[in-house]
Design a protein around this motif. Structure first.
Motif, PDB file in Angstrom:
ATOM      1  N   GLY A  51      57.886  37.432  28.497  1.00  9.57           N
ATOM      2  CA  GLY A  51      57.433  38.706  27.960  1.00  9.57           C
ATOM      3  C   GLY A  51      58.310  39.875  28.354  1.00  9.57           C
ATOM      4  N   ALA A  52      58.251  40.902  27.528  1.00  7.93           N
ATOM      5  CA  ALA A  52      58.953  42.159  27.792  1.00  7.93           C
ATOM      6  C   ALA A  52      57.957  43.290  27.578  1.00  7.93           C
ATOM      7  CB  ALA A  52      60.149  42.315  26.866  1.00  7.93           C
ATOM      8  N   LEU A  53      57.717  44.048  28.636  1.00  6.58           N
ATOM      9  CA  LEU A  53      56.785  45.163  28.599  1.00  6.58           C
ATOM     10  C   LEU A  53      57.555  46.438  28.911  1.00  6.58           C
ATOM     11  CD1 LEU A  53      53.890  46.288  28.453  1.00  6.58           C
ATOM     12  CD2 LEU A  53      53.579  45.591  30.840  1.00  6.58           C
ATOM     13  N   LEU A  54      57.530  47.362  27.965  1.00  7.73           N
ATOM     14  CA  LEU A  54      58.237  48.630  28.118  1.00  7.73           C
ATOM     15  C   LEU A  54      57.237  49.778  28.114  1.00  7.73           C
ATOM     16  CD1 LEU A  54      61.100  48.016  25.537  1.00  7.73           C
ATOM     17  CD2 LEU A  54      61.257  47.845  28.028  1.00  7.73           C
ATOM     18  N   GLY A  55      57.493  50.776  28.945  1.00  3.32           N
ATOM     19  CA  GLY A  55      56.649  51.959  28.981  1.00  3.32           C
ATOM     20  C   GLY A  55      57.451  53.192  28.627  1.00  3.32           C
ATOM     21  N   ALA A  56      56.831  54.096  27.892  1.00  6.27           N
ATOM     22  CA  ALA A  56      57.448  55.379  27.549  1.00  6.27           C
ATOM     23  C   ALA A  56      56.794  56.449  28.412  1.00  6.27           C
ATOM     24  CB  ALA A  56      57.248  55.699  26.070  1.00  6.27           C
ATOM     25  N   TYR A  57      57.624  57.200  29.106  1.00  4.61           N
ATOM     26  CA  TYR A  57      57.145  58.241  30.012  1.00  4.61           C
ATOM     27  C   TYR A  57      57.651  59.603  29.561  1.00  4.61           C
ATOM     28  CZ  TYR A  57      55.766  54.554  33.219  1.00  4.61           C
ATOM     29  OH  TYR A  57      55.164  53.461  33.778  1.00  4.61           O
ATOM     30  N   VAL A  58      56.774  60.573  29.615  1.00  5.24           N
ATOM     31  CA  VAL A  58      57.131  61.966  29.363  1.00  5.24           C
ATOM     32  C   VAL A  58      56.704  62.748  30.593  1.00  5.24           C
ATOM     33  CG1 VAL A  58      56.669  64.010  27.959  1.00  5.24           C
ATOM     34  CG2 VAL A  58      56.927  61.771  26.855  1.00  5.24           C
ATOM     35  N   ASN A  59      57.663  63.367  31.232  1.00  4.57           N
ATOM     36  CA  ASN A  59      57.406  64.123  32.467  1.00  4.57           C
ATOM     37  C   ASN A  59      56.644  63.273  33.486  1.00  4.57           C
ATOM     38  OD1 ASN A  59      58.660  66.399  31.298  1.00  4.57           O
ATOM     39  ND2 ASN A  59      56.736  66.983  30.326  1.00  4.57           N
ATOM     40  N   GLY A  60      57.014  61.989  33.585  1.00  2.00           N
ATOM     41  CA  GLY A  60      56.418  61.087  34.563  1.00  2.00           C
ATOM     42  C   GLY A  60      55.097  60.464  34.165  1.00  2.00           C
ATOM     43  N   LEU A  61      54.578  60.801  32.990  1.00  2.00           N
ATOM     44  CA  LEU A  61      53.288  60.294  32.527  1.00  2.00           C
ATOM     45  C   LEU A  61      53.502  59.196  31.489  1.00  2.00           C
ATOM     46  CD1 LEU A  61      50.139  60.718  32.411  1.00  2.00           C
ATOM     47  CD2 LEU A  61      50.584  62.269  30.511  1.00  2.00           C
ATOM     48  N   LEU A  62      52.828  58.048  31.679  1.00  2.00           N
ATOM     49  CA  LEU A  62      52.891  56.967  30.709  1.00  2.00           C
ATOM     50  C   LEU A  62      52.168  57.405  29.438  1.00  2.00           C
ATOM     51  CD1 LEU A  62      53.639  53.980  30.048  1.00  2.00           C
ATOM     52  CD2 LEU A  62      51.420  53.351  31.020  1.00  2.00           C
ATOM     53  N   VAL A  63      52.906  57.470  28.315  1.00  2.00           N
ATOM     54  CA  VAL A  63      52.325  57.958  27.061  1.00  2.00           C
ATOM     55  C   VAL A  63      52.397  56.924  25.943  1.00  2.00           C
ATOM     56  CG1 VAL A  63      52.814  60.362  27.653  1.00  2.00           C
ATOM     57  CG2 VAL A  63      54.456  59.070  26.261  1.00  2.00           C
ATOM     58  N   GLY A  64      53.083  55.804  26.193  1.00  2.00           N
ATOM     59  CA  GLY A  64      53.194  54.771  25.172  1.00  2.00           C
ATOM     60  C   GLY A  64      53.778  53.506  25.763  1.00  2.00           C
ATOM     61  N   TYR A  65      53.721  52.432  24.991  1.00  2.00           N
ATOM     62  CA  TYR A  65      54.248  51.158  25.469  1.00  2.00           C
ATOM     63  C   TYR A  65      54.581  50.255  24.287  1.00  2.00           C
ATOM     64  CZ  TYR A  65      49.936  48.883  24.146  1.00  2.00           C
ATOM     65  OH  TYR A  65      48.895  48.379  23.410  1.00  2.00           O
ATOM     66  N   LYS A  66      55.325  49.207  24.556  1.00  2.00           N
ATOM     67  CA  LYS A  66      55.641  48.160  23.589  1.00  2.00           C
ATOM     68  C   LYS A  66      55.687  46.859  24.368  1.00  2.00           C
ATOM     69  CE  LYS A  66      57.661  47.827  19.228  1.00  2.00           C
ATOM     70  NZ  LYS A  66      56.517  47.349  18.468  1.00  2.00           N
ATOM     71  N   PHE A  67      54.977  45.849  23.881  1.00  2.00           N
ATOM     72  CA  PHE A  67      54.858  44.594  24.609  1.00  2.00           C
ATOM     73  C   PHE A  67      54.997  43.417  23.659  1.00  2.00           C
ATOM     74  CE2 PHE A  67      51.734  41.546  26.824  1.00  2.00           C
ATOM     75  CZ  PHE A  67      52.734  41.005  27.629  1.00  2.00           C
ATOM     76  N   GLY A  68      55.804  42.441  24.058  1.00  2.00           N
ATOM     77  CA  GLY A  68      55.972  41.246  23.258  1.00  2.00           C
ATOM     78  C   GLY A  68      56.352  40.064  24.119  1.00  2.00           C
ATOM     79  N   TYR A  69      56.467  38.911  23.478  1.00  2.00           N
ATOM     80  CA  TYR A  69      56.728  37.669  24.211  1.00  2.00           C
ATOM     81  C   TYR A  69      57.447  36.667  23.297  1.00  2.00           C
ATOM     82  CZ  TYR A  69      52.583  36.238  21.637  1.00  2.00           C
ATOM     83  OH  TYR A  69      51.687  35.976  20.631  1.00  2.00           O
ATOM     84  N   GLU A  70      57.972  35.630  23.926  1.00  2.00           N
ATOM     85  CA  GLU A  70      58.709  34.601  23.199  1.00  2.00           C
ATOM     86  C   GLU A  70      57.777  33.704  22.395  1.00  2.00           C
ATOM     87  OE1 GLU A  70      60.633  30.735  24.908  1.00  2.00           O
ATOM     88  OE2 GLU A  70      62.138  32.339  25.022  1.00  2.00           O
ATOM     89  N   LYS A  71      58.109  33.509  21.119  1.00  2.00           N
ATOM     90  CA  LYS A  71      57.396  32.558  20.267  1.00  2.00           C
ATOM     91  C   LYS A  71      58.166  31.248  20.179  1.00  2.00           C
ATOM     92  CE  LYS A  71      53.815  33.969  17.798  1.00  2.00           C
ATOM     93  NZ  LYS A  71      52.537  33.303  17.776  1.00  2.00           N
ATOM     94  N   SER A  72      59.490  31.352  20.230  1.00  4.43           N
ATOM     95  CA  SER A  72      60.372  30.189  20.224  1.00  4.43           C
ATOM     96  C   SER A  72      61.694  30.661  20.845  1.00  4.43           C
ATOM     97  CB  SER A  72      60.595  29.670  18.798  1.00  4.43           C
ATOM     98  OG  SER A  72      61.455  30.532  18.088  1.00  4.43           O
ATOM     99  N   PRO A  73      62.610  29.756  21.145  1.00  3.94           N
ATOM    100  CA  PRO A  73      63.869  30.194  21.759  1.00  3.94           C
ATOM    101  C   PRO A  73      64.652  31.211  20.930  1.00  3.94           C
ATOM    102  CG  PRO A  73      63.609  27.836  22.028  1.00  3.94           C
ATOM    103  CD  PRO A  73      62.494  28.291  21.106  1.00  3.94           C
TER     104      PRO A  73
END
Length: 160
Positions: A51-73
């Motif tokens: 999995g890959a989990l990304l967070g978007a921060y504005v002025n140090g505050l978590l305001v968004g994210y994107k999360f996904g994972y492997e389905k196949s190689p």
């Protein structure tokens, strides 16, 4: 809230409870609702599938994210993501999308898929098409109108 100070960070499995909390706010889920995406173990299972989990921060505050994972190689699935309503319109979702695509290209994936519900998230469908995603399939589901699967072939690294 307007800000030019957007920072995208890779998050760890330890950040999942905070991301679930913001996800509830993004999707308008109250603490009293039994939301099927609220189980930490469900997120951890996907995180443990490369999995890959990304967070978007504005002025140090978590305001968004994107999360996904492997389905196949060769295929990565972007499972969940969003931006708090008050921070929308600032290209945060675009930053998250580009960061996710670049990260998974580096890991060798050739394709990314995303599911959405056309009637519930028409803005997401339009956003993905704008960024080169094409409809791969549409299926009817009992609890939703139509589930749309979009995909994109990962080619070159995107400018961020």
């Amino acid at each position: 809230m307007k800000s030019d100070n957007i920072v995208i960070r890779k998050l760890s499995i330890k950040d999942i409870p905070n991301v679930i909390s913001i996800s509830k706010r993004i999707f308008g889920v109250t603490d009293n609702e039994n939301w099927h995406h609220a189980a930490v173990t469900k997120w951890e299972d996907r995180f443990n599938k490369n999995g890959a989990l990304l967070g978007a921060y504005v002025n140090g505050l978590l305001v968004g994210y994107k999360f996904g994972y492997e389905k196949s190689p060769e295929r990565f699935h972007s499972w969940m993501g969003g931006v708090l309503r008050e921070y929308r319109g600032q290209k945060i979702a675009t930053h998250l999308l580009k960061h996710q695509e670049n990260l998974i290209k580096e890991k060798g994936y050739k394709e990314i898929t995303v599911n959405t519900i056309e009637s519930k998230y028409p803005i997401m469908l339009k956003f993905l098409k704008k960024h080169g995603y094409v409809v791969d399939s549409v299926s009817e589901q009992k609890e939703f109108d139509n589930s749309v699967v979009l995909k994109s072939h990962l080619k070159k690294k995107l400018k961020i």
